[in-house]
Design a protein around this motif. Structure first.
Motif, PDB file in Angstrom:
ATOM      1  N   LYS A   2      -1.886   1.855 -11.259  1.00 53.51           N
ATOM      2  CA  LYS A   2      -2.626   0.596 -11.375  1.00 53.51           C
ATOM      3  C   LYS A   2      -4.057   0.776 -10.865  1.00 53.51           C
ATOM      4  N   PRO A   3      -5.005   0.062 -11.440  1.00 51.68           N
ATOM      5  CA  PRO A   3      -6.359   0.085 -10.891  1.00 51.68           C
ATOM      6  C   PRO A   3      -6.366  -0.499  -9.475  1.00 51.68           C
ATOM      7  N   ILE A   4      -7.326  -0.090  -8.683  1.00 47.61           N
ATOM      8  CA  ILE A   4      -7.402  -0.541  -7.291  1.00 47.61           C
ATOM      9  C   ILE A   4      -7.451  -2.060  -7.209  1.00 47.61           C
ATOM     10  N   THR A   5      -8.220  -2.710  -8.082  1.00 47.75           N
ATOM     11  CA  THR A   5      -8.342  -4.166  -8.000  1.00 47.75           C
ATOM     12  C   THR A   5      -7.013  -4.847  -8.247  1.00 47.75           C
ATOM     13  N   GLN A   6      -6.199  -4.294  -9.142  1.00 47.55           N
ATOM     14  CA  GLN A   6      -4.900  -4.895  -9.411  1.00 47.55           C
ATOM     15  C   GLN A   6      -3.978  -4.708  -8.217  1.00 47.55           C
ATOM     16  N   LYS A   7      -4.061  -3.573  -7.561  1.00 50.22           N
ATOM     17  CA  LYS A   7      -3.245  -3.333  -6.373  1.00 50.22           C
ATOM     18  C   LYS A   7      -3.624  -4.306  -5.263  1.00 50.22           C
ATOM     19  N   ILE A   8      -4.903  -4.570  -5.112  1.00 51.06           N
ATOM     20  CA  ILE A   8      -5.375  -5.421  -4.022  1.00 51.06           C
ATOM     21  C   ILE A   8      -4.989  -6.875  -4.253  1.00 51.06           C
ATOM     22  N   THR A   9      -5.037  -7.335  -5.468  1.00 53.09           N
ATOM     23  CA  THR A   9      -4.859  -8.759  -5.732  1.00 53.09           C
ATOM     24  C   THR A   9      -3.454  -9.124  -6.190  1.00 53.09           C
ATOM     25  N   ASP A  10      -2.472  -8.298  -5.926  1.00 48.84           N
ATOM     26  CA  ASP A  10      -1.089  -8.604  -6.292  1.00 48.84           C
ATOM     27  C   ASP A  10      -0.662  -9.861  -5.533  1.00 48.84           C
ATOM     28  N   SER A  11      -0.489 -10.954  -6.268  1.00 43.13           N
ATOM     29  CA  SER A  11      -0.255 -12.251  -5.628  1.00 43.13           C
ATOM     30  C   SER A  11       1.164 -12.416  -5.099  1.00 43.13           C
ATOM     31  N   SER A  12       2.067 -11.501  -5.406  1.00 48.13           N
ATOM     32  CA  SER A  12       3.438 -11.643  -4.933  1.00 48.13           C
ATOM     33  C   SER A  12       3.597 -11.208  -3.476  1.00 48.13           C
ATOM     34  N   ASN A  23      -4.560  -1.989   6.336  1.00 45.27           N
ATOM     35  CA  ASN A  23      -4.758  -1.119   7.502  1.00 45.27           C
ATOM     36  C   ASN A  23      -4.316   0.305   7.204  1.00 45.27           C
ATOM     37  N   ALA A  24      -3.215   0.450   6.473  1.00 42.77           N
ATOM     38  CA  ALA A  24      -2.731   1.784   6.109  1.00 42.77           C
ATOM     39  C   ALA A  24      -3.743   2.501   5.213  1.00 42.77           C
ATOM     40  N   LYS A  25      -4.351   1.759   4.278  1.00 45.54           N
ATOM     41  CA  LYS A  25      -5.363   2.363   3.402  1.00 45.54           C
ATOM     42  C   LYS A  25      -6.597   2.778   4.189  1.00 45.54           C
ATOM     43  N   VAL A  26      -6.991   1.946   5.135  1.00 44.67           N
ATOM     44  CA  VAL A  26      -8.161   2.285   5.958  1.00 44.67           C
ATOM     45  C   VAL A  26      -7.879   3.573   6.736  1.00 44.67           C
ATOM     46  N   PHE A  27      -6.701   3.658   7.343  1.00 42.75           N
ATOM     47  CA  PHE A  27      -6.337   4.846   8.117  1.00 42.75           C
ATOM     48  C   PHE A  27      -6.284   6.078   7.221  1.00 42.75           C
ATOM     49  N   GLY A  48     -12.147   9.266   0.339  1.00 43.74           N
ATOM     50  CA  GLY A  48     -11.730   8.644   1.590  1.00 43.74           C
ATOM     51  C   GLY A  48     -12.529   7.390   1.895  1.00 43.74           C
ATOM     52  N   ALA A  49     -13.830   7.452   1.655  1.00 41.65           N
ATOM     53  CA  ALA A  49     -14.674   6.281   1.899  1.00 41.65           C
ATOM     54  C   ALA A  49     -14.286   5.132   0.968  1.00 41.65           C
ATOM     55  N   LEU A  50     -14.010   5.448  -0.289  1.00 45.11           N
ATOM     56  CA  LEU A  50     -13.598   4.411  -1.242  1.00 45.11           C
ATOM     57  C   LEU A  50     -12.252   3.804  -0.851  1.00 45.11           C
ATOM     58  N   GLU A  51     -11.340   4.642  -0.392  1.00 41.11           N
ATOM     59  CA  GLU A  51     -10.029   4.133   0.014  1.00 41.11           C
ATOM     60  C   GLU A  51     -10.162   3.212   1.237  1.00 41.11           C
ATOM     61  N   GLN A  52     -11.060   3.561   2.148  1.00 44.53           N
ATOM     62  CA  GLN A  52     -11.300   2.688   3.295  1.00 44.53           C
ATOM     63  C   GLN A  52     -11.848   1.338   2.845  1.00 44.53           C
ATOM     64  N   ASP A  53     -12.790   1.366   1.909  1.00 46.57           N
ATOM     65  CA  ASP A  53     -13.348   0.114   1.394  1.00 46.57           C
ATOM     66  C   ASP A  53     -12.262  -0.747   0.745  1.00 46.57           C
ATOM     67  N   ALA A  54     -11.388  -0.103  -0.033  1.00 48.00           N
ATOM     68  CA  ALA A  54     -10.286  -0.835  -0.670  1.00 48.00           C
ATOM     69  C   ALA A  54      -9.370  -1.437   0.387  1.00 48.00           C
ATOM     70  N   GLY A  55      -9.136  -0.709   1.462  1.00 49.14           N
ATOM     71  CA  GLY A  55      -8.303  -1.220   2.550  1.00 49.14           C
ATOM     72  C   GLY A  55      -8.922  -2.421   3.240  1.00 49.14           C
ATOM     73  N   HIS A  56     -10.240  -2.352   3.465  1.00 45.97           N
ATOM     74  CA  HIS A  56     -10.924  -3.494   4.093  1.00 45.97           C
ATOM     75  C   HIS A  56     -10.852  -4.731   3.200  1.00 45.97           C
ATOM     76  N   ILE A  57     -10.997  -4.533   1.901  1.00 49.91           N
ATOM     77  CA  ILE A  57     -10.908  -5.656   0.962  1.00 49.91           C
ATOM     78  C   ILE A  57      -9.503  -6.238   0.975  1.00 49.91           C
ATOM     79  N   GLN A  58      -8.492  -5.365   0.966  1.00 46.13           N
ATOM     80  CA  GLN A  58      -7.113  -5.843   0.960  1.00 46.13           C
ATOM     81  C   GLN A  58      -6.797  -6.614   2.243  1.00 46.13           C
ATOM     82  N   LYS A  59      -7.343  -6.166   3.365  1.00 43.29           N
ATOM     83  CA  LYS A  59      -7.141  -6.913   4.618  1.00 43.29           C
ATOM     84  C   LYS A  59      -7.767  -8.299   4.523  1.00 43.29           C
TER      85      LYS A  59
END
Length: 70
Positions: A2-12, A23-27, A48-59
């Motif tokens: 799945k694209p990162i945005t879809q993973k982040i916005t999973d409403s379920s 937090n796991a993505k940031v780590f 790694g930097a992109l994954e951290q950004d995705a983690g911050h957004i998901q938080k």
């Protein structure tokens, strides 16, 4: 995959789940970034930097869900 945005916005997911996964993505991203720096791999460092950004957004998504009671 799945694209990162879809993973982040999973409403379920609940807000707490999003925060924990964020937090796991940031780590994980920090480990990748540091590993890339040690082995002089700009690609791994950038991933790694992109994954951290995705983690911050998901938080932040988790915070919003908690504010609206999800």
């Amino acid at each position: 995959m799945k694209p990162i945005t879809q993973k982040i916005t999973d409403s379920s997911k609940s807000g707490n789940t999003d925060k924990i996964e964020g937090n796991a993505k940031v780590f994980s991203g920090k480990v990748k970034e540091d590993t890339g720096r040690v082995f002089r791999s700009p690609t791994l460092e950038a991933k790694g930097a992109l994954e951290q950004d995705a983690g911050h957004i998901q938080k932040q998504v988790g915070d919003v869900k908690k504010a609206f009671g999800q």
